[in-house]
Design a protein around this motif. Structure first.
Motif, short mmCIF file in Angstrom:
data_model
loop_
_atom_site.label_atom_id
_atom_site.label_comp_id
_atom_site.label_asym_id
_atom_site.label_seq_id
_atom_site.Cartn_x
_atom_site.Cartn_y
_atom_site.Cartn_z
N MET A 117 39.39 42.12 50.46
CA MET A 117 40.21 42.45 48.97
C MET A 117 39.82 43.95 48.34
SD MET A 117 42.73 39.61 47.52
CE MET A 117 43.92 38.87 48.53
N ILE A 118 38.90 44.34 47.89
CA ILE A 118 38.67 44.98 47.53
C ILE A 118 38.36 45.64 48.21
CG2 ILE A 118 36.00 45.53 46.03
CD1 ILE A 118 36.01 43.16 45.32
N ALA A 119 37.66 46.28 49.36
CA ALA A 119 37.48 47.05 49.60
C ALA A 119 38.57 47.91 50.33
CB ALA A 119 36.66 46.33 51.26
N ALA A 152 42.46 26.33 36.54
CA ALA A 152 42.81 27.49 35.60
C ALA A 152 42.02 28.64 34.93
CB ALA A 152 43.32 26.98 34.20
N GLY A 153 41.11 27.93 34.52
CA GLY A 153 39.67 29.11 34.62
C GLY A 153 39.41 29.97 35.73
N ILE A 154 39.45 29.21 36.89
CA ILE A 154 39.12 30.01 38.52
C ILE A 154 39.87 31.77 37.97
CG2 ILE A 154 38.87 30.28 40.45
CD1 ILE A 154 38.16 27.82 40.86
N THR A 155 40.86 31.47 37.83
CA THR A 155 42.37 32.31 37.90
C THR A 155 41.81 33.58 36.66
OG1 THR A 155 43.87 30.51 38.63
CG2 THR A 155 44.76 32.47 37.67
N ARG A 156 41.64 33.01 35.79
CA ARG A 156 41.39 33.99 34.32
C ARG A 156 40.29 34.43 34.74
NH1 ARG A 156 43.66 29.23 31.41
NH2 ARG A 156 45.19 29.28 30.53
N SER A 157 39.59 33.96 34.91
CA SER A 157 38.26 34.60 35.84
C SER A 157 38.15 35.43 36.65
CB SER A 157 36.90 33.26 35.70
OG SER A 157 35.30 33.72 36.55
N VAL A 158 38.80 35.25 37.92
CA VAL A 158 39.21 36.48 38.55
C VAL A 158 40.03 37.50 38.58
CG1 VAL A 158 39.67 36.48 41.47
CG2 VAL A 158 37.87 34.81 40.66
N ALA A 159 40.74 36.98 37.55
CA ALA A 159 41.84 37.46 37.10
C ALA A 159 40.97 38.57 36.41
CB ALA A 159 42.70 37.61 36.05
N LEU A 160 40.44 38.87 35.62
CA LEU A 160 39.35 39.72 34.49
C LEU A 160 38.46 40.40 35.53
CD1 LEU A 160 39.32 39.94 31.82
CD2 LEU A 160 38.32 38.24 30.97
N ASP A 161 37.64 39.21 36.09
CA ASP A 161 37.03 40.54 36.88
C ASP A 161 36.92 41.75 37.51
OD1 ASP A 161 34.93 39.53 35.56
OD2 ASP A 161 34.16 37.69 36.88
N TYR A 162 38.48 41.35 38.39
CA TYR A 162 38.70 42.24 39.30
C TYR A 162 40.03 42.86 38.69
CZ TYR A 162 35.25 39.18 42.13
OH TYR A 162 34.08 38.97 42.08
N ALA A 227 54.40 42.98 40.17
CA ALA A 227 53.19 43.49 40.45
C ALA A 227 52.19 44.14 38.34
CB ALA A 227 53.49 45.53 40.21
N TYR A 228 52.86 43.41 37.72
CA TYR A 228 52.20 43.77 36.07
C TYR A 228 51.60 42.61 36.28
CZ TYR A 228 51.81 45.99 31.42
OH TYR A 228 51.50 46.88 30.10
N THR A 229 51.76 41.33 36.26
CA THR A 229 51.14 39.76 36.21
C THR A 229 49.63 39.94 36.05
OG1 THR A 229 53.58 39.64 35.79
CG2 THR A 229 51.83 37.88 36.20
N THR A 230 48.61 39.07 35.54
CA THR A 230 47.87 39.15 36.26
C THR A 230 47.25 37.62 35.34
OG1 THR A 230 46.01 39.94 37.75
CG2 THR A 230 46.04 40.00 35.16
N GLY A 231 46.39 37.00 35.95
CA GLY A 231 45.45 36.16 34.96
C GLY A 231 46.43 34.78 34.07
N GLN A 232 47.87 34.32 34.33
CA GLN A 232 49.11 33.97 34.31
C GLN A 232 48.99 32.65 34.67
OE1 GLN A 232 49.62 34.69 30.36
NE2 GLN A 232 48.17 36.23 31.83
N MET A 233 49.82 31.77 34.04
CA MET A 233 49.29 30.27 34.16
C MET A 233 51.07 30.28 34.11
SD MET A 233 46.64 28.63 34.49
CE MET A 233 45.64 30.58 34.68
#
Ligand code: NAD
Length: 243
Positions: A117-119, A152-162, A227-233
């Motif tokens: 996905m990053i690539a 929930a923690g995984i979701t926030r962590s991945v959202a923030l890092d990428y 497209a403007y939503t990330t890291g949310q529950m």
């Protein structure tokens, strides 16, 4: 009809329930869907999708799946297990399965698919959490709440890092949704009617959710409309957590 046109999407737990409804909806909206489940019979009756028979508790199988699949635009980690019991009633097997499937499988899927996905410049990840553990406590669901809190923690962590790599990562937090496994849990109480009535009673809307309603939220989060939503529950719970 074409909200996911041109996108490749993976849906886990696609054999039945919410995952199946999402796989069918994503395909109807133009996605090339790879439907993942360990239940070959359930996948066999799923039309319009490529199917992948996979045990998500097997990290090596997930890694091999990632290598032969390559890049996807959408990853919906939906498969999960609901363990019953409070802390003192929780058995080691159910506790471990809760984490192996609800948490570790998501980590392994992310490790298998995020690099591509990053690539390719981005993608949308949707993780299945629950109101339980991710938003509120729910009685007699110790291992389940613990594992969905981790989602929930995984979701926030991945959202923030990428977030800078074009990757979005959101979680869905349903209340109680009609599904085959829910029927099994109700039957296991010994009084399915009373258990169903109790589950309905905690939903202010006075009914259980439908898999198609949750699939519609997954579609929104998978598509560029979010497209403007990330890291949310994202709660979808008949009003359970509104108070
Ligand atoms: P379900 O539990 O009826 O079906 C789960 C699917 O996952 C099945 O097809 C099963 O074969 C597959 N699966 C189980 N273990 C697997 C493994 N090791 N490898 C591959 N596939 C495996 O579906 P549901 O009730 O719609 O639940 C789907 C998700 O939604 C779960 O994560 C669940 O925790 C979550 N959820 C459900 C509800 C609800 O009330 N139904 C509420 C909140 C959250």
């Amino acid at each position: 009809m074409n909200r996911l046109q041109g996108k490749r999407a993976i849906v886990t737990g696609a054999g039945q329930g919410i995952g199946r409804a999402a796989a069918e909806l994503f395909a109807a909206e133009g996605a090339q869907v790879i439907a993942v489940d360990r239940n070959a019979d359930a996948l066999a009756s799923l039309g319009g999708c490529t199917t992948e028979i996979l045990d998500l508790t097997d990290p090596a199988a997930i890694a091999a799946f990632g290598e032969r699949t390559g890049a996807v635009d959408v990853l919906f980690n939906c498969a999960g297990y609901v363990d019953a019991g409070d802390l003192l009633a929780t058995q080691d097997g159910g506790y471990r399965l809760s984490f192996d499937l609800n948490v570790h499988a998501i980590t392994h899927m992310l490790q298998a698919f995020v690099p591509a996905m990053i690539a390719q410049g981005g993608g949308s990840i949707v993780n299945m959490a629950s109101v339980a553990g991710a938003l509120i406590g729910v009685p007699n669901r110790y291992a389940y709440c613990a594992s969905k809190g981790a989602v929930a923690g995984i979701t926030r962590s991945v959202a923030l890092d990428y977030v800078g790599k074009g990757i979005r990562c959101n979680a869905i937090c349903p209340g109680t949704v009609q599904s085959p496994s829910l029927d099994e849990r109700l039957a296991a109480t010994g009084d399915a009617e009373a258990a169903r009535a109790a589950f309905v009673a905690r939903q202010p809307m006075g009914r259980l959710g439908r898999a198609e309603e949750v699939a519609a939220l997954a579609l929104y989060l998978a598509s560029d409309e979010s497209a403007y939503t990330t890291g949310q529950m994202h709660a979808i719970d008949g009003g359970w957590t509104m108070a």
